[in-house]
Motif scaffolding. Structure first.
Motif, PDB file in Angstrom:
ATOM      1  N   TYR A 110      -9.183  11.083   6.765  1.00  0.00           N
ATOM      2  CA  TYR A 110      -8.478  10.061   6.377  1.00  0.00           C
ATOM      3  C   TYR A 110      -7.917   9.163   7.293  1.00  0.00           C
ATOM      4  N   ASP A 111      -7.846   7.788   8.178  1.00  0.00           N
ATOM      5  CA  ASP A 111      -7.352   7.529   8.793  1.00  0.00           C
ATOM      6  C   ASP A 111      -5.878   7.798   9.327  1.00  0.00           C
ATOM      7  N   ALA A 127       0.665  -1.218   0.494  1.00  0.00           N
ATOM      8  CA  ALA A 127       0.292  -0.195  -0.429  1.00  0.00           C
ATOM      9  C   ALA A 127       1.246   0.997   0.203  1.00  0.00           C
ATOM     10  N   SER A 128       0.197   2.301  -0.865  1.00  0.00           N
ATOM     11  CA  SER A 128       1.709   3.395  -0.411  1.00  0.00           C
ATOM     12  C   SER A 128       0.248   4.952  -0.327  1.00  0.00           C
ATOM     13  N   LEU A 129       1.380   5.615   0.204  1.00  0.00           N
ATOM     14  CA  LEU A 129       0.387   6.650   0.667  1.00  0.00           C
ATOM     15  C   LEU A 129      -0.807   7.412   0.339  1.00  0.00           C
ATOM     16  N   SER A 130      -0.937   7.029  -1.145  1.00  0.00           N
ATOM     17  CA  SER A 130      -2.276   7.625  -2.271  1.00  0.00           C
ATOM     18  C   SER A 130      -3.588   6.768  -1.349  1.00  0.00           C
ATOM     19  N   SER A 131      -3.047   5.985  -0.777  1.00  0.00           N
ATOM     20  CA  SER A 131      -4.196   5.174  -0.066  1.00  0.00           C
ATOM     21  C   SER A 131      -5.124   5.765   0.497  1.00  0.00           C
ATOM     22  N   PHE A 132      -4.462   6.971   1.110  1.00  0.00           N
ATOM     23  CA  PHE A 132      -5.170   7.658   2.432  1.00  0.00           C
ATOM     24  C   PHE A 132      -5.948   9.116   1.986  1.00  0.00           C
ATOM     25  N   GLY A 133      -6.076   9.251   0.300  1.00  0.00           N
ATOM     26  CA  GLY A 133      -6.370  10.256  -0.161  1.00  0.00           C
ATOM     27  C   GLY A 133      -5.478  11.680  -0.180  1.00  0.00           C
ATOM     28  N   SER A 134      -6.396  12.211  -1.434  1.00  0.00           N
ATOM     29  CA  SER A 134      -5.857  13.291  -2.028  1.00  0.00           C
ATOM     30  C   SER A 134      -5.633  14.694  -1.053  1.00  0.00           C
ATOM     31  N   ALA A 178      -2.244   6.078   9.021  1.00  0.00           N
ATOM     32  CA  ALA A 178      -1.540   6.646   8.046  1.00  0.00           C
ATOM     33  C   ALA A 178      -0.364   6.614   9.248  1.00  0.00           C
ATOM     34  N   TRP A 189       1.778   3.196   9.111  1.00  0.00           N
ATOM     35  CA  TRP A 189       2.347   2.801   7.537  1.00  0.00           C
ATOM     36  C   TRP A 189       3.111   3.317   7.522  1.00  0.00           C
TER      37      TRP A 189
END
Length: 84
Positions: A47-48, A1-8, A52, A55
């Motif tokens: 975001y969560d 999973a990348s940081l992009s999974s937490f949204g823009s 994060a 991560w």
């Protein structure tokens, strides 16, 4: 999973800085936003936060948790981050 999974919205809050010091060449410092308490933790994050933080923790060798010594209550969000 990348940081992009937490949204823009999450990604848009990142700021970077570079320093040419040889001492700092081999590590990265990440300063996350503070934990929130009560209703703010549910309403003010898009975001969560605990996910994060996890991560970054999964990719870290050392984690320093700093908090305000004058506010000794442990919020649900802080407990969730420490438990993960």
């Amino acid at each position: 999973a990348s940081l992009s999974s937490f949204g823009s919205t999450f990604l848009n809050h990142f700021n970077g800085s570079a320093c040419s010091s040889p001492l700092l060449r081999n590590f990265t410092i990440v300063d996350t936003p503070g934990v929130l308490s009560g209703e703010k933790q549910r309403l003010n994050r898009s975001y969560d936060f605990a996910a994060a933080a996890k991560w970054f923790a999964d990719r870290s060798d050392l984690i320093l948790l700093l908090f305000d010594a004058h506010k000794l209550d442990v919020s649900d969000e802080f407990k969730q981050v420490v438990d993960k």
